[in-house]
Structures are given as C-alpha cells and as structure tokens.
Design a protein around this motif. Structure first.
Motif, PDB file in Angstrom:
ATOM      1  N   GLN A   1     -37.340  28.886 -21.845  1.00  0.00           N
ATOM      2  CA  GLN A   1     -36.673  30.008 -21.198  1.00  0.00           C
ATOM      3  C   GLN A   1     -35.173  29.886 -21.470  1.00  0.00           C
ATOM      4  OE1 GLN A   1     -38.879  27.947 -19.167  1.00  0.00           O
ATOM      5  NE2 GLN A   1     -40.461  29.254 -20.036  1.00  0.00           N
ATOM      6  N   LEU A   2     -34.546  31.012 -21.768  1.00  0.00           N
ATOM      7  CA  LEU A   2     -33.140  31.031 -22.154  1.00  0.00           C
ATOM      8  C   LEU A   2     -32.345  31.942 -21.238  1.00  0.00           C
ATOM      9  CD1 LEU A   2     -33.759  31.458 -26.004  1.00  0.00           C
ATOM     10  CD2 LEU A   2     -33.326  29.324 -24.767  1.00  0.00           C
TER      11      LEU A   2
ATOM     12  N   SER B   1     -22.468  30.643 -23.222  1.00  0.00           N
ATOM     13  CA  SER B   1     -23.347  29.503 -23.039  1.00  0.00           C
ATOM     14  C   SER B   1     -24.789  29.987 -22.915  1.00  0.00           C
ATOM     15  CB  SER B   1     -22.951  28.728 -21.788  1.00  0.00           C
ATOM     16  OG  SER B   1     -23.796  27.619 -21.598  1.00  0.00           O
ATOM     17  N   CYS B   2     -25.696  29.232 -23.492  1.00  0.00           N
ATOM     18  CA  CYS B   2     -27.129  29.514 -23.390  1.00  0.00           C
ATOM     19  C   CYS B   2     -27.792  28.274 -22.805  1.00  0.00           C
ATOM     20  CB  CYS B   2     -27.695  29.849 -24.754  1.00  0.00           C
ATOM     21  SG  CYS B   2     -29.485  30.040 -24.811  1.00  0.00           S
TER      22      CYS B   2
ATOM     23  N   GLY C   1     -33.216  35.336 -24.687  1.00  0.00           N
ATOM     24  CA  GLY C   1     -32.652  35.488 -23.365  1.00  0.00           C
ATOM     25  C   GLY C   1     -32.457  36.956 -23.025  1.00  0.00           C
ATOM     26  N   GLN C   2     -31.911  37.214 -21.846  1.00  0.00           N
ATOM     27  CA  GLN C   2     -31.711  38.585 -21.384  1.00  0.00           C
ATOM     28  C   GLN C   2     -30.404  39.193 -21.860  1.00  0.00           C
ATOM     29  OE1 GLN C   2     -34.051  40.466 -19.624  1.00  0.00           O
ATOM     30  NE2 GLN C   2     -35.255  38.735 -20.369  1.00  0.00           N
TER      31      GLN C   2
ATOM     32  N   ALA D   1     -31.346  32.993 -28.851  1.00  0.00           N
ATOM     33  CA  ALA D   1     -32.732  33.019 -29.283  1.00  0.00           C
ATOM     34  C   ALA D   1     -33.155  31.666 -29.836  1.00  0.00           C
ATOM     35  CB  ALA D   1     -32.937  34.105 -30.348  1.00  0.00           C
ATOM     36  N   ALA D   2     -34.449  31.367 -29.728  1.00  0.00           N
ATOM     37  CA  ALA D   2     -35.011  30.096 -30.175  1.00  0.00           C
ATOM     38  C   ALA D   2     -36.111  30.336 -31.203  1.00  0.00           C
ATOM     39  CB  ALA D   2     -35.560  29.322 -28.982  1.00  0.00           C
ATOM     40  N   ASP D   3     -36.030  29.583 -32.283  1.00  0.00           N
ATOM     41  CA  ASP D   3     -36.980  29.695 -33.404  1.00  0.00           C
ATOM     42  C   ASP D   3     -37.710  28.368 -33.532  1.00  0.00           C
ATOM     43  OD1 ASP D   3     -36.338  30.096 -37.006  1.00  0.00           O
ATOM     44  OD2 ASP D   3     -38.191  29.728 -35.898  1.00  0.00           O
ATOM     45  N   ARG D   4     -39.012  28.378 -33.358  1.00  0.00           N
ATOM     46  CA  ARG D   4     -39.784  27.129 -33.348  1.00  0.00           C
ATOM     47  C   ARG D   4     -40.317  26.732 -34.714  1.00  0.00           C
ATOM     48  NH1 ARG D   4     -44.972  29.608 -30.001  1.00  0.00           N
ATOM     49  NH2 ARG D   4     -45.515  31.193 -31.547  1.00  0.00           N
TER      50      ARG D   4
END
Length: 125
Positions: A3-4, A21-22, A116-117, A97-100
C-alpha cells in the motif's frame, strides 16, 4: 501486496522546491522498482522518475532531469522525490507506484502494479 501513501504536495511559487514522500506498508519495499508519475488536469498520466530496487539506478523524464531527484530508504519503506526549480508546468497530481516485475527502472506506467492516491502539486507563476 503493498500500500502506498503520498504526502508533501502543496502550493509553491515558480522557482521553489518541494519534497514528496511515498510511504509503503505491507510487503518489503525492496521487492519493487519504484516510480513517480504525474497527471495534469486534462492530460494523460506521464512518467517522472523511477529507481531500482537497491537504489543504485535511476531514470528521469527529460522534462525533470537535473531538477528532480528520486531516492529510497528500503529500511524506512519510503521513496522520496525532491523537486527543485519548480515550473508552472510541473503542476499536477503526483503518484507513487510500485513495479514488482521489471528488472530496471521503468518509464511505462503499464508495468506498475500498485499505485497511491496521489498528492497535488501546484506551482504558481
């Protein structure tokens, strides 16, 4: 899953600076390539910056190169975007954003799995 949550946006005059910040929760942040994107009103979402899992490799959009710096602290589960010399055209909602899956910092938004939002950045002239 991760979760971001972004923070740090606001109103600033042209030439000023902000630091976004994230904060990540859930799975370890080291599992993900991380990126920042932005979307101005009436425009498509665009890539800003990305950073590799270990933080040694970064990638920037030409429009922000030399002004923005992306960094990460995997222990603190935080990704930062330091923005200097801001311009009115930087006004947008900024997303973390997160890239797996990707092996390297990735400018393609379709590669990112979690978002994130967003946080609003407004630069006045």
């Amino acid at each position: 899953q991760v979760q971001l949550v972004e923070s740090g946006g606001g109103l600033v005059q042209a030439g000023g600076s902000l630091r976004l910040s994230c904060a990540a929760s859930g799975r370890t942040l080291r599992s993900y390539v991380m990126g920042w994107f932005r979307q101005a009103s009436g425009k498509e979402r665009e890539f800003v910056a990305a950073i590799s899992r270990g933080g040694l490799s970064t990638y920037y959009a030409d429009s922000v190169k030399g002004r923005f710096t992306i960094s990460r602290d995997n222990a603190e589960k935080t990704v930062l975007l330091q923005m200097l010399s801001l311009k009115p055209e930087d006004t947008a909602v900024y997303y973390c954003a997160a890239d797996r899956s990707s092996g390297a910092p990735q400018p393609n938004s379709a590669a990112y799995d979690y978002w994130g939002q967003g946080t609003q950045v407004t630069v006045s002239s």
